[in-house]
Design a protein around this motif. Structure first.
Motif, short mmCIF file in Angstrom:
data_model
loop_
_atom_site.label_atom_id
_atom_site.label_comp_id
_atom_site.label_asym_id
_atom_site.label_seq_id
_atom_site.Cartn_x
_atom_site.Cartn_y
_atom_site.Cartn_z
N ILE A 1 5.49 -5.87 13.37
CA ILE A 1 6.03 -6.05 14.62
C ILE A 1 5.03 -5.74 15.83
CG2 ILE A 1 7.95 -5.54 16.40
CD1 ILE A 1 9.57 -5.25 13.56
N LEU A 2 4.31 -4.61 15.45
CA LEU A 2 3.40 -3.89 16.48
C LEU A 2 2.23 -5.06 16.50
CD1 LEU A 2 2.94 -0.06 15.96
CD2 LEU A 2 3.74 -1.24 18.01
N LEU A 3 1.85 -5.52 15.60
CA LEU A 3 0.70 -6.45 15.71
C LEU A 3 1.31 -7.85 16.35
CD1 LEU A 3 -1.93 -7.56 14.46
CD2 LEU A 3 -0.77 -8.77 12.53
N GLY A 4 2.61 -8.16 16.21
CA GLY A 4 3.20 -9.22 17.14
C GLY A 4 2.97 -9.00 18.57
N PHE A 5 3.27 -7.57 18.82
CA PHE A 5 3.43 -7.53 20.33
C PHE A 5 1.89 -7.45 20.81
CE2 PHE A 5 2.39 -3.88 23.02
CZ PHE A 5 3.40 -3.95 24.26
N GLY B 1 8.38 -10.33 5.33
CA GLY B 1 7.23 -10.12 4.34
C GLY B 1 7.23 -8.81 3.76
N ALA B 2 7.71 -7.91 4.44
CA ALA B 2 7.84 -6.43 3.92
C ALA B 2 8.83 -6.30 2.95
CB ALA B 2 8.02 -5.38 4.91
N LEU B 3 10.18 -7.07 2.90
CA LEU B 3 11.23 -6.99 2.22
C LEU B 3 10.83 -7.72 0.80
CD1 LEU B 3 14.03 -6.13 1.97
CD2 LEU B 3 14.64 -8.46 2.70
N VAL B 4 10.10 -9.01 0.89
CA VAL B 4 9.86 -9.50 -0.24
C VAL B 4 8.79 -8.54 -1.15
CG1 VAL B 4 8.51 -11.67 -1.19
CG2 VAL B 4 10.18 -11.81 0.55
N LEU C 1 0.70 -1.28 -0.15
CA LEU C 1 -0.17 0.10 -0.01
C LEU C 1 0.98 1.20 -0.09
CD1 LEU C 1 -2.66 -0.94 2.65
CD2 LEU C 1 -3.16 -0.48 0.02
N LEU C 2 2.13 1.23 0.46
CA LEU C 2 2.82 2.23 0.85
C LEU C 2 3.83 2.35 -0.20
CD1 LEU C 2 2.92 2.56 4.64
CD2 LEU C 2 1.36 3.87 3.16
N ALA C 3 3.85 1.58 -1.28
CA ALA C 3 5.02 1.33 -2.27
C ALA C 3 5.56 2.60 -2.84
CB ALA C 3 4.75 0.47 -3.36
N THR C 4 4.57 3.61 -2.90
CA THR C 4 5.07 5.01 -3.35
C THR C 4 5.84 5.90 -2.61
OG1 THR C 4 2.58 5.80 -3.01
CG2 THR C 4 3.02 4.84 -5.22
N LEU C 5 6.02 5.65 -1.22
CA LEU C 5 6.62 6.57 -0.39
C LEU C 5 8.16 6.77 -0.80
CD1 LEU C 5 5.35 5.62 3.34
CD2 LEU C 5 4.69 7.63 1.94
N LEU D 1 9.88 -0.03 5.67
CA LEU D 1 10.07 0.08 7.31
C LEU D 1 8.68 0.28 8.01
CD1 LEU D 1 12.78 3.24 7.17
CD2 LEU D 1 13.18 0.61 7.09
N VAL D 2 7.89 0.94 7.22
CA VAL D 2 6.48 1.30 8.16
C VAL D 2 5.81 -0.10 8.07
CG1 VAL D 2 4.26 2.30 7.87
CG2 VAL D 2 6.34 3.62 7.18
#
Lengths: 227, 102
Positions: free
Chosen positions: A216-220, B47-50, A198-202, A209-210
């Protein structure tokens, strides 16, 4: 044969079979350096200075795509963030060790060294662990130095039509698939991938990174509210 | 020069991530919730990297049939065999087969 030689030999022979999958990775590294337009020797200097294939390829490809130093370094460090987990997990085995080993050991704590060290039966014997860890670690180090050097020459002459660089996402999806052992982790990977798309155009590929941070937040949250 | 600075900073950062807990926290207790959260770092990043490798800076997803077939084969082989050599060879061969057929 002394005990010491015995453990050194086991470390070296434990390292070699795990190095084979890293050979196409070294070629992919050569291709990434070539595609980035960075001078080969400068690109190769990342091998002794970083010693981590995924971080090296991420950093150099992003710099080649015109990302800022800050964005490329952050992305490469996030890619290598799993090493924090290795560091936590390995810490107890470094407790009864000489001080110098606590400084030298982490330099070679790559994925494969972590795997062989954690499956070494005599890891609770400090001397055996130290000999084994260092010999496996520096065997990998020597092989990666050599093969990334070869990759600089061999990678670019591989015809473009082969699209050998596709070996990189294939390897990462393989690492991802072997690492997910619960639906929680599958959900985290899927959310991270979705947010990244969704953020590929950033700018500067910061969507990556986002996406990773949201995952990771979801994992937390999963761990926080479980049971 | 910028490239070399980026390599050096990444090298220092990578070393600190590998050595940080070994050097500083070896004697200390670590909050269990933080440890359990660290487990998700790898799947989230991978996941993000792929996905970022499969998208263009314009936001298009570059996955045709060969890419999809290669990635699906690699994911299946990795899950079933946990063998990196097999995963890579199988994934690349299927990718090339579909490229050649297309």
């Amino acid at each position: 044969m002394s005990q010491r030689q015995h453990y050194i030999k086991r470390g070296i022979f434990g390292a070699i079979p795990l190095f084979i999958p890293a050979i196409p990775f070294a070629l992919a590294f050569g291709i990434a350096v070539d595609a980035s337009g960075i001078a080969p020797l400068l690109g190769w200097s990342s091998t002794p200075l970083i010693f981590g294939g995924a971080a090296q390829i991420t950093l150099l490809s992003l710099l080649g795509e015109g990302a800022s130093v800050a964005a490329a370094v952050t992305a490469a460090l996030i890619v290598g963030a799993r090493h924090l987990l290795y560091s936590v997990t390995m810490a107890p085995y470094f407790r009864h060790q000489p001080e110098w080993f606590r400084w030298v050991g982490p330099y070679v704590l790559i994925d494969q060294v972590f795997v062989v060290a954690m499956t070494f039966e005599e890891r609770n014997d400090p001397d055996a662990f130290r000999y084994f860890f260092l010999s496996a670690g520096f065997a990998f180090w020597f092989l990666w130095m050599s093969f990334t050097g070869i990759g600089l020459f061999v990678g670019p002459i591989v015809p473009d039509a082969w699209q050998l660089s596709f070996a990189v996402p294939i390897l990462f999806i393989g690492l991802l698939a072997t690492g997910v052992d619960s639906w929680h982790k599958i959900a985290v990977a899927a959310v991270a991938a979705g947010v990244t798309a969704l953020l590929a155009t950033l700018p500067n590929r910061s969507g990556l990174l986002v996406g990773a941070i949201v995952g990771i937040l979801l994992g937390f949250l999963i761990e926080r509210f479980r049971r | 020069m910028n490239v070399f600075i980026a390599i050096v900073i990444t090298g220092i950062g990578t070393y600190l991530m590998r050595g940080g807990f070994i050097l500083l926290l070896a004697q200390r207790q670590f909050p269990p919730l933080a440890l359990r959260t660290l487990v998700y770092v790898s799947p989230a990043v991978m996941g993000a990297l792929v996905m970022s490798m499969l998208t263009t800076p314009e936001g298009h997803i570059q996955v045709g049939l060969p890419e999809f077939a290669g990635l699906a084969t690699a994911a299946t082989l990795a899950t079933t065999t946990r063998n990196h050599i097999l995963t890579l060879t199988g994934g690349l061969l299927i990718f090339w087969l579909f490229l050649w057929l297309a």
